[in-house]
Design an enzyme around this catalytic site. Structure first.
Site, PDB file in Angstrom:
ATOM      1  N   LYS A  77      -4.368  12.330  14.654  1.00  0.00           N
ATOM      2  CA  LYS A  77      -3.243  13.192  14.267  1.00  0.00           C
ATOM      3  C   LYS A  77      -1.978  12.689  14.949  1.00  0.00           C
ATOM      4  CE  LYS A  77      -2.005  18.144  14.392  1.00  0.00           C
ATOM      5  NZ  LYS A  77      -2.446  19.476  14.873  1.00  0.00           N
ATOM      6  N   SER A 152      -2.810  22.876  11.205  1.00  0.00           N
ATOM      7  CA  SER A 152      -1.793  21.872  11.063  1.00  0.00           C
ATOM      8  C   SER A 152      -2.367  20.448  10.951  1.00  0.00           C
ATOM      9  CB  SER A 152      -0.842  21.932  12.252  1.00  0.00           C
ATOM     10  OG  SER A 152      -1.544  21.674  13.459  1.00  0.00           O
ATOM     11  N   SER A 176      -5.869  24.927  14.290  1.00  0.00           N
ATOM     12  CA  SER A 176      -5.456  23.735  13.539  1.00  0.00           C
ATOM     13  C   SER A 176      -6.513  22.677  13.343  1.00  0.00           C
ATOM     14  CB  SER A 176      -4.237  23.088  14.181  1.00  0.00           C
ATOM     15  OG  SER A 176      -3.104  23.803  13.816  1.00  0.00           O
TER      16      SER A 176
HETATM   17  N1  GLN Z   1      -1.702  28.036  12.127  1.00  0.00           N
HETATM   18  C1  GLN Z   1      -1.460  28.111  13.521  1.00  0.00           C
HETATM   19  C2  GLN Z   1       0.021  28.004  13.800  1.00  0.00           C
HETATM   20  O1  GLN Z   1       0.736  27.761  12.898  1.00  0.00           O
HETATM   21  C3  GLN Z   1      -2.250  27.085  14.242  1.00  0.00           C
HETATM   22  C4  GLN Z   1      -1.479  25.951  14.806  1.00  0.00           C
HETATM   23  C5  GLN Z   1      -2.291  25.017  15.661  1.00  0.00           C
HETATM   24  O2  GLN Z   1      -3.430  25.276  16.005  1.00  0.00           O
HETATM   25  N2  GLN Z   1      -1.637  23.962  16.078  1.00  0.00           N
HETATM   26  O3  GLN Z   1       0.457  28.173  14.878  1.00  0.00           O
END
Ligand code: GLN
Length: 476
Positions: A77, A152, A176
């Site tokens: 990532k 994400s 994420s």
């Molecule tokens: N959907 C969550 C957010 O937008 C998770 C983000 C993450 O785990 N980086 O914060």
């Protein structure tokens, strides 16, 4: 033709000469090219990957011992530093930035013989649930290209789903890794807070962030975890606990376990009825297999999403203050009168809408007049959750739940309301709030054709038990 099932099998093929690392790399490069429309990678390190593969092949032929991840093709990532390579967090603000050091997890992958094939698309600064917040375009779900892959770490999930690498590293601050794993039908593991060094991971919310692993099966996740977990002088938050041999323990026979589910998760109005039904069937199957499965009251469920968004935006507003147009990345070319204006313009031009929203929200909850009402309150809720969690794990081995209330939604439909999107994180943010490990297992298919998963959580640093239980569920 090259065909990947799991790392152990691949290593067997390398040993007999049935395949080579160079063939494996070529296979993935071809797949990445032919599936470019998925937009899973921001950059592919083709030449370098071929070079490393050739070196590994030569060393193996000379009889040099193989590292545990010898020739394993990994995607990362684009929030994880890899020295000498671009690192953008899928943001315009870091568009021309090159990493000056490698994350500890990357060093460990390389030392173990892995080949890093490219950096993967994600939501900008890991903020989002659909990968549509990337400054470099959305990623598409390979099971249905009209749908999102989740976020994400959307690119990292799709890369494993669509055979664009063997395993990926993502990051999980509130789901994420687990949520895109659920949407794409792959395994997504978020280890305990502090299990893997975060040195070299771009910080979103430091008391939540954890590097996580995407794979096709449990044994590969266990192997990668074994390699990258453990103490690190460069990260004071990482645990010094010994790293178990996860790859060995996952095959140990499992006796009957005590499993909890939170009653409120299954009566939640946003939960898709088919997902609910499938989890209820799973509970019946687990009981039939000899486990004890009991419903537990969790009256704090509706507080966890607001608590998560107050605390993570507060931490993000502080973490992202370093991107100021002076030290890193984008600087405005407009004529400015003073430093404050330079900051303001550079940040306005460099950050996308969602990141700006979160910086504003975080700055607000930390401001003098509102600090106690929001930040302090949220910390108190977090403390209550931690206490509640230790009570649950005093009685149970695991907690199960759906990973996400719905299957992957259509691209372009998520912009109705930020609150609605935030609320879809209801099942995943809990593990990050209390620091426990969680995994999404790709066990089911919805009648709309999309995959979805079961989330299993254990007490902190009980990854061995979590992985061996997960393995038994995947085999069944
Ligand atoms: N959907 C969550 C957010 O937008 C998770 C983000 C993450 O785990 N980086 O914060």
């Amino acid at each position: 033709m090259f065909c990947f099932t799991d790392i152990q099998n691949y290593h067997g093929q390398l040993k007999t000469g049935a395949t080579t690392c160079a063939q494996a790399v070529q296979f993935y490069l071809d797949e990445i090219k032919s599936q470019q429309a998925l937009n899973a990678y921001l950059e592919v390190f083709a030449e370098e990957a071929i070079e490393i593969a050739n070196r590994l092949d030569a060393e193996r032929l000379e009889g040099k011992p193989m590292g545990p991840l010898h020739g394993v093709v990994v995607g990362i990532k684009d929030v994880i530093s890899y020295k000498g390579h671009a690192l953008s967090a899928a943001s315009k603000i870091l568009e021309n930035y090159t990493a000056v050091y490698s994350a500890t997890a990357i060093e460990q992958l390389l030392n173990a013989g892995a080949i890093i094939i490219g950096r993967q698309n994600c939501d900008e600064f890991a903020m989002g649930s659909s990968n549509e917040n990337s400054a470099f375009g959305a990623v598409k779900n390979a099971a249905d290209i009209t749908r999102v892959p989740g976020g994400s770490s959307g690119g990292s999930a799709v890369a494993v789903q669509a055979n664009l690498c063997m395993v990926s590293l993502g990051s999980d601050t509130g789901g994420s890794v687990r949520q895109p794993a659920d949407f794409c039908g792959v395994v997504g593991l978020k280890p305990s807070y502090g299990r893997i060094s975060r040195y070299g991971l771009i910080a979103y919310a430091s008391s939540f962030d954890q590097i996580g692993i995407f794979s096709k099966n449990i044994s590969d996740a266990a192997l990668v975890l074994e390699v990258i977990a453990g103490a690190d002088d460069f990260d004071s938050t990482v645990s010094a606990r010994a790293v178990p041999e996860y790859t060995q323990v996952i095959h140990q026979a499992l006796g009957p376990k005590k499993i909890a589910y939170f009653k409120e998760t299954l009566t939640h109005p946003g939960l898709d009825p088919e997902i609910k039904n499938q989890i209820e069937n799973q509970i019946i199957a687990l009981r039939a297999a000899g486990h004890v499965v009991e419903g537990v009251d969790f009256d704090l469920l509706n507080f966890i999403v607001p608590t998560y968004y107050v605390l993570t935006t507060a931490e993000a507003s502080s973490n992202l203050s370093r991107f100021d147009g002076i030290r890193f990345g984008h600087r405005t070319t407009e004529k400015v009168e003073d430093l404050a204006e330079l900051y303001k313009l550079s940040r306005t031009e460099g950050f996308g809408a969602e990141v700006q929203r979160r910086i504003l929200l975080g700055t607000f909850v930390l401001s003098a007049g509102y600090f106690d009402a929001y930040f302090t309150k949220a910390q108190q809720v977090r403390q209550k959750l931690v206490e509640f969690t230790s009570q649950v794990f005093a009685q149970y081995d695991f907690i199960i739940s759906p990973t996400v209330p719905t299957t992957a939604f259509k691209l372009g439909t998520q912009h109705q309301s930020a609150t609605e999107i935030f609320l879809a994180d209801i099942y995943t943010v809990y593990a990050n709030l209390v620091g426990i490990p969680g995994i999404s297992l790709p066990l089911y298919t919805h009648s709309n054709g999309m995959p979805f998963g079961l989330q299993v959580m254990s007490a902190s640093f009980e990854e061995s038990a979590l992985l061996s239980f997960s393995n038994s569920l995947m085999q069944a």
